[in-house]
Write a protein that holds these residues in place. Structure first.
Motif, PDB file in Angstrom:
ATOM      1  N   UNK A 221     -21.510 -14.066  25.639  1.00  0.00           N
ATOM      2  CA  UNK A 221     -22.253 -14.298  26.875  1.00  0.00           C
ATOM      3  C   UNK A 221     -21.981 -15.742  27.322  1.00  0.00           C
ATOM      4  N   UNK A 222     -21.272 -15.900  28.436  1.00  0.00           N
ATOM      5  CA  UNK A 222     -20.849 -17.224  28.908  1.00  0.00           C
ATOM      6  C   UNK A 222     -21.740 -17.717  30.038  1.00  0.00           C
ATOM      7  N   UNK A 223     -21.999 -19.027  30.003  1.00  0.00           N
ATOM      8  CA  UNK A 223     -22.659 -19.725  31.101  1.00  0.00           C
ATOM      9  C   UNK A 223     -21.929 -21.043  31.326  1.00  0.00           C
ATOM     10  N   UNK A 224     -21.764 -21.423  32.589  1.00  0.00           N
ATOM     11  CA  UNK A 224     -21.113 -22.688  32.926  1.00  0.00           C
ATOM     12  C   UNK A 224     -22.146 -23.617  33.558  1.00  0.00           C
ATOM     13  N   UNK A 225     -22.331 -24.779  32.950  1.00  0.00           N
ATOM     14  CA  UNK A 225     -23.159 -25.823  33.552  1.00  0.00           C
ATOM     15  C   UNK A 225     -22.259 -26.745  34.382  1.00  0.00           C
ATOM     16  N   UNK A 226     -22.749 -27.120  35.556  1.00  0.00           N
ATOM     17  CA  UNK A 226     -22.008 -28.037  36.425  1.00  0.00           C
ATOM     18  C   UNK A 226     -22.812 -29.334  36.555  1.00  0.00           C
ATOM     19  N   UNK A 227     -22.162 -30.456  36.249  1.00  0.00           N
ATOM     20  CA  UNK A 227     -22.789 -31.772  36.314  1.00  0.00           C
ATOM     21  C   UNK A 227     -21.950 -32.698  37.197  1.00  0.00           C
ATOM     22  N   UNK A 249     -23.854 -21.547  36.304  1.00  0.00           N
ATOM     23  CA  UNK A 249     -23.125 -20.361  36.763  1.00  0.00           C
ATOM     24  C   UNK A 249     -23.194 -19.330  35.648  1.00  0.00           C
ATOM     25  N   UNK A 250     -23.907 -18.253  35.898  1.00  0.00           N
ATOM     26  CA  UNK A 250     -24.055 -17.211  34.885  1.00  0.00           C
ATOM     27  C   UNK A 250     -22.854 -16.265  34.962  1.00  0.00           C
ATOM     28  N   UNK A 251     -21.987 -16.343  33.970  1.00  0.00           N
ATOM     29  CA  UNK A 251     -20.797 -15.493  33.934  1.00  0.00           C
ATOM     30  C   UNK A 251     -21.143 -14.114  33.388  1.00  0.00           C
ATOM     31  N   UNK A 291     -21.242 -20.824  25.073  1.00  0.00           N
ATOM     32  CA  UNK A 291     -21.000 -19.504  24.496  1.00  0.00           C
ATOM     33  C   UNK A 291     -22.275 -19.055  23.782  1.00  0.00           C
ATOM     34  N   UNK A 292     -22.977 -18.096  24.373  1.00  0.00           N
ATOM     35  CA  UNK A 292     -24.235 -17.577  23.822  1.00  0.00           C
ATOM     36  C   UNK A 292     -25.272 -18.690  23.666  1.00  0.00           C
ATOM     37  N   UNK A 293     -25.152 -19.754  24.451  1.00  0.00           N
ATOM     38  CA  UNK A 293     -26.072 -20.882  24.330  1.00  0.00           C
ATOM     39  C   UNK A 293     -27.156 -20.863  25.390  1.00  0.00           C
ATOM     40  N   UNK A 294     -28.144 -21.723  25.210  1.00  0.00           N
ATOM     41  CA  UNK A 294     -29.248 -21.855  26.161  1.00  0.00           C
ATOM     42  C   UNK A 294     -28.882 -22.924  27.188  1.00  0.00           C
ATOM     43  N   UNK A 295     -28.721 -22.562  28.467  1.00  0.00           N
ATOM     44  CA  UNK A 295     -28.308 -23.552  29.473  1.00  0.00           C
ATOM     45  C   UNK A 295     -29.420 -24.543  29.808  1.00  0.00           C
TER      46      UNK A 295
END
Length: 333
Positions: A221-227, A249-251, A291-295
């Protein structure tokens, strides 16, 4: 003519079988690649057929070598021939890939087997393939006729060959799991790795393409944080002047996709991404892949430079091996 051909095939059924099984292996690979027959035929195809066909060509006479020597040398020469063919392919446009190696070995087996048949037909006392039911008796007779030293060497040779075959069969049947990794990349809006939007004006949209491919051997489960960050670096110390959490960004969950090392590269997940910068200055826009982390769940586009917890969260992400990060330098006027 037809009767002569049948007679010759009966005399050389072993070489004819090598030709037939080599072609049958190609059918297994192309039509039913996951069939166990690929392994069953693939092992002798590499470890025995090339050497046996070469021995049949070099030593067609029965008196040249006995059966045990032929079998032992067939394994030894096969182990030498296959790497040499691969070494030669390395210096051709084809390279060391499945198809060039497969068809090169097939061509070698067919050519040497056909030449071996011809050599047998022109020999006065050719070596003829054994009758399977008589094989054990023939081998036993030859073995008992040897000296004690020859018997010991024969036993050692047979054990070495069997150990090699069993070890290779185990490696093929139980392959080591490949490297686990994730592809994470940024392209410009044309899908290239050049001409990124590094120079912008305030409010001007920057356009990129973000891509991910999962080769982790599991679902992720992927998530992209944008900073968005304005930072200075001096004496190995990073000073955060401005820090903006832009968005997550929830992939979603991507299934494992085998890495293709032989054919053309294929994408798994891509998304167009547009961003703007609210004030002039020197910035970096960071993309942090979880990767499978808490954003991060903080406020969007609020300057967090004075928030120690937020700064620590950001710095720990870009410095940790547990996260994949990409960034673009931005000059905003």
């Amino acid at each position: 003519m037809k009767d002569e051909l049948k007679t010759e095939l009966r005399r050389s059924w072993d070489l004819a079988a090598i030709i037939g099984m080599s072609l049958l292996l190609a059918l297994f690979i192309y039509l039913i690649p996951d069939n166990p027959g690929r392994i069953v035929l693939g092992l002798p195809f590499i470890l025995f057929f090339p050497g046996y066909a070469l021995i049949a060509t070099l030593f067609p006479e029965k008196k040249s070598l006995d059966l045990i020597e032929r079998i032992a040398l067939s394994f030894g020469l096969s182990i030498a021939v296959a790497p040499l063919i691969g070494f030669g392919l390395n210096y051709t446009p084809f390279g060391i890939r499945l198809e060039p190696i497969l068809w090169s070995l097939i061509a070698f087996n067919i050519a040497l087997s056909a030449l071996g048949m011809w050599r047998r037909s022109t020999s006065s006392e050719p070596f003829l393939p054994f009758v399977p039911k008589d094989l054990w008796a023939k081998v036993g007779k030859e073995f008992h006729g040897e000296s004690k030293l020859d018997k010991a060497l024969t036993v050692i040779l047979v054990i070495a060959i069997l150990s090699s075959v069993i070890s290779l069969a185990y490696v093929v049947a139980m392959p080591k799991q490949g490297e686990q990794f994730t592809e994470f990349y940024i392209l410009n809006r044309e899908g290239k790795t050049v001409n990124y939007p590094n120079n912008l004006t305030v409010g001007e949209p920057g356009e990129v393409i973000i891509g991910i491919a999962n080769h982790e051997e599991r679902s992720v489960n992927y998530t992209i944080e944008v900073w968005l960050v304005n930072a200075t670096y001096a004496n190995n110390i990073t000073t955060i002047n401005e820090l903006y959490f832009v968005e997550n960004i929830s992939v979603g969950v991507l299934e494992h996709m085998p890495a293709n090392t032989e054919g053309n590269w294929t994408k798994q997940w891509e998304q167009d991404y547009n961003f703007t910068v609210p004030s002039p200055g020197q910035y970096k826009i960071w993309f942090v892949l979880l990767k499978d982390g808490q954003p991060y769940g903080g406020n969007s586009m609020t300057d967090l430079a004075g928030d120690a917890a937020a700064v620590e969260a950001f710095l720990s992400r870009i410095s940790s091996k547990d996260y994949l990060t990409l960034n673009l330098n931005l000059r905003v006027t």
